[in-house]
Design a protein around this motif. Structure first.
Motif, short mmCIF file in Angstrom:
data_model
loop_
_atom_site.label_atom_id
_atom_site.label_comp_id
_atom_site.label_asym_id
_atom_site.label_seq_id
_atom_site.Cartn_x
_atom_site.Cartn_y
_atom_site.Cartn_z
N GLN A 176 21.68 10.66 40.90
CA GLN A 176 22.24 9.58 39.98
C GLN A 176 23.26 10.27 38.90
O GLN A 176 22.48 11.21 38.22
CB GLN A 176 21.00 8.96 39.50
CG GLN A 176 21.56 7.81 38.49
CD GLN A 176 22.46 6.75 39.07
OE1 GLN A 176 21.94 5.97 40.10
NE2 GLN A 176 23.41 6.21 38.33
N LEU A 177 24.46 9.78 39.02
CA LEU A 177 25.18 10.69 37.80
C LEU A 177 24.76 10.13 36.42
O LEU A 177 24.56 8.80 36.16
CB LEU A 177 26.70 10.37 38.00
CG LEU A 177 27.16 11.17 39.31
CD1 LEU A 177 28.65 10.90 39.37
CD2 LEU A 177 26.68 12.42 39.43
N GLU A 231 33.44 15.57 44.13
CA GLU A 231 33.50 14.14 45.01
C GLU A 231 32.48 13.21 44.48
O GLU A 231 33.18 11.99 44.50
CB GLU A 231 33.40 14.54 46.34
CG GLU A 231 34.32 15.54 47.00
CD GLU A 231 34.13 15.91 48.24
OE1 GLU A 231 32.85 15.65 49.08
OE2 GLU A 231 35.05 16.67 48.93
N ALA A 232 31.37 13.35 43.95
CA ALA A 232 30.34 12.27 43.43
C ALA A 232 31.28 11.73 42.18
O ALA A 232 30.77 10.56 42.04
CB ALA A 232 29.13 13.23 43.25
N HIS A 233 32.04 12.56 41.55
CA HIS A 233 32.70 11.92 40.29
C HIS A 233 33.89 10.96 40.68
O HIS A 233 34.64 10.56 39.83
CB HIS A 233 33.26 12.91 39.39
CG HIS A 233 31.92 13.39 38.55
ND1 HIS A 233 31.14 14.39 38.95
CD2 HIS A 233 31.54 13.06 37.10
CE1 HIS A 233 30.33 14.66 37.97
NE2 HIS A 233 30.54 13.81 36.82
N GLY A 274 22.92 11.36 49.31
CA GLY A 274 23.37 10.15 48.44
C GLY A 274 22.44 9.74 47.56
O GLY A 274 22.37 8.69 46.90
N LEU A 316 30.49 19.02 46.22
CA LEU A 316 29.78 17.64 46.42
C LEU A 316 29.88 16.91 44.83
O LEU A 316 29.87 15.66 44.75
CB LEU A 316 28.43 17.90 46.78
CG LEU A 316 28.34 18.20 48.19
CD1 LEU A 316 26.81 18.67 48.65
CD2 LEU A 316 28.52 16.99 49.11
N ALA A 317 29.68 17.89 43.80
CA ALA A 317 29.60 17.30 42.58
C ALA A 317 30.89 16.63 42.01
O ALA A 317 30.95 15.52 41.57
CB ALA A 317 29.18 18.47 41.48
N MET A 325 22.92 14.98 46.76
CA MET A 325 24.11 14.65 46.95
C MET A 325 24.16 14.45 48.48
O MET A 325 25.19 13.30 48.90
CB MET A 325 25.17 15.50 46.25
CG MET A 325 24.97 15.55 44.88
SD MET A 325 26.42 16.15 44.15
CE MET A 325 25.77 18.02 43.87
N ASP A 364 20.14 20.00 44.24
CA ASP A 364 21.33 18.82 43.85
C ASP A 364 22.01 18.86 45.22
O ASP A 364 22.45 17.69 45.52
CB ASP A 364 22.07 19.08 42.55
CG ASP A 364 21.24 18.90 41.45
OD1 ASP A 364 20.31 18.20 41.46
OD2 ASP A 364 21.66 19.36 40.49
#
Length: 384
Positions: free
Chosen positions: A218-219, A353-355, A215, A350-351, A212, A208
């Motif tokens: 996909q969330l 910040e992806a949110h 990029g 990373l997880a 991430m 993952d």
């Protein structure tokens, strides 16, 4: 002087044949090959067919200004370094600034002092050789890095399938032997299952992180009840905390409405933070270790703030800035031991910040650490 196999080629661009002839007579005996162009169009034509090592460019040409031609040449080169010495009768500071802005690497004034010109040529050719070698080293390193990344991904994918099968077998064994072993027995199927699941999570973290960083992840949003999520995590680590003589608990401050997030990623973030907190707790008998999962709303009530608080050994201040780096290694004041963050904390960063959230840590040596992160209450989900 650094040497390359072929003798360097110098292209002279000047509309005056006599000036070119004088420079050619001075430079050829020194081992330089000479290309000649009498205008901008001719110079650009030569550049499409050959690659000189350096250009002597007169500022005043019949079909273009030397500064403009310099800018055109530099713009066509990309990463390649081609030194250009502007030959000019202009001497004002403004002219030199304009030349530097166009990409010129040096200047020589008319009438030309040959020893000075040769010194400038040699200096720039040394720079070109070093630049070329540096670029070649970079390309080699880049290729090695890409090969390593590809190899790691292949190994990770190959490991994931048998581990998934092992987890399935251990789940069945743990179900059949439920109640047979006390929870603190290290060789029970339940503990073996927990350890194998952790290895599988580490592998998934690596996969993952790569996605991430590129990029490509996909969330998958769903409704989150934070109290329910906390209970799941505390239950997951209860046996491990018991083995260490520690207490793991959770609390909700105020009312937190359900919000949308990727449940699987959020669960794994909490798992990583609790797992790291357990590593940082004192051993059984030193003092009672505690881990608290806490959630509240920020002052503007726009974000959920989640904290994982422990009373462990803490993290030295000098390491806080790199705690979320890949494979960071942090010394703890416990028998001069070391705490490896591995991939867990980089994955968390990373997880989150992806949110659209952020994550940080506060810690004092000997007092414990608090890892905090935010998640937005109102998420605008982009259509897939």
């Amino acid at each position: 002087m650094l040497k390359e196999t072929n003798p360097p080629t110098i292209m002279i661009v000047d509309d005056d044949p006599d000036s070119i002839r004088l420079l050619e007579l001075a430079l050829r005996p020194l081992g330089y090959q000479i290309d000649k162009a009498y205008n901008a169009a001719q110079a650009l034509e030569i550049l499409t067919q050959s690659s000189p090592d350096l250009i002597l460019l007169d500022v005043l040409l019949p079909d273009a200004h030397g500064f403009e031609l310099c800018k055109i040449i530099k713009g066509k080169l990309g990463q390649e370094f081609l030194p250009i010495i502007m030959v000019t009768a202009l001497s004002s500071r403004g002219d030199k600034i304009q030349g530097l802005q166009a990409g010129a690497d040096d200047f020589i004034s008319k009438p030309i002092d040959i020893p000075e010109l040769v010194a400038k040529i040699n200096a720039l050719l040394r720079t070109k050789i070093l630049h070329r070698r540096l670029q070649q080293s970079y390309e080699k390193l880049k290729k090695l890095e890409e090969t390593k990344e590809l190899l790691v991904r292949m190994i990770i994918h190959d490991l994931k399938n048998p581990l998934t099968a092992l987890v399935g077998s251990l789940e069945l064994l743990a179900l059949k032997t439920k109640g047979t072993f006390p929870p603190d027995v290290p060789f029970s199927p339940q503990n073996a299952l927990r350890i194998t699941e952790r290895i599988l999570r580490l592998i998934q973290n690596l996969l993952d992180i790569t996605k991430m960083e590129e990029g490509k992840i996909q969330l998958h949003y769903s409704q989150i009840d934070i109290a329910e999520l906390f209970k799941e995590v505390t239950d997951m680590f209860k046996a491990e905390a018991t083995q260490k003589g520690a207490l793991i608990q959770h609390e909700i401050e105020g009312e937190i409405p359900p919000f949308k997030a990727d449940r699987d990623l959020l669960l794994r973030v909490l798992e990583n933070l609790v797992s790291n907190a357990l590593k940082n707790l004192p051993d059984r008998g030193e003092k009672e270790g505690t881990i608290t999962l806490k959630a509240t709303l920020d002052t503007g009530k726009k974000d959920v703030v989640v904290m994982v608080i422990d009373n462990g050994y803490g993290i030295p201040k000098s390491y806080l800035s790199k705690i979320f780096d890949k494979f960071a290694q942090i010394e703890i004041k416990k028998k001069q031991g070391k705490f490896h963050t591995g991939l867990g904390l980089p994955f968390c960063k990373l997880a989150i910040e992806a949110h659209g959230g952020r994550i940080w840590v506060e810690s004092k040596s000997g007092k414990g650490s608090t890892f905090s992160f935010t998640l937005p209450l109102n998420v605008r989900i982009k259509p897939v």
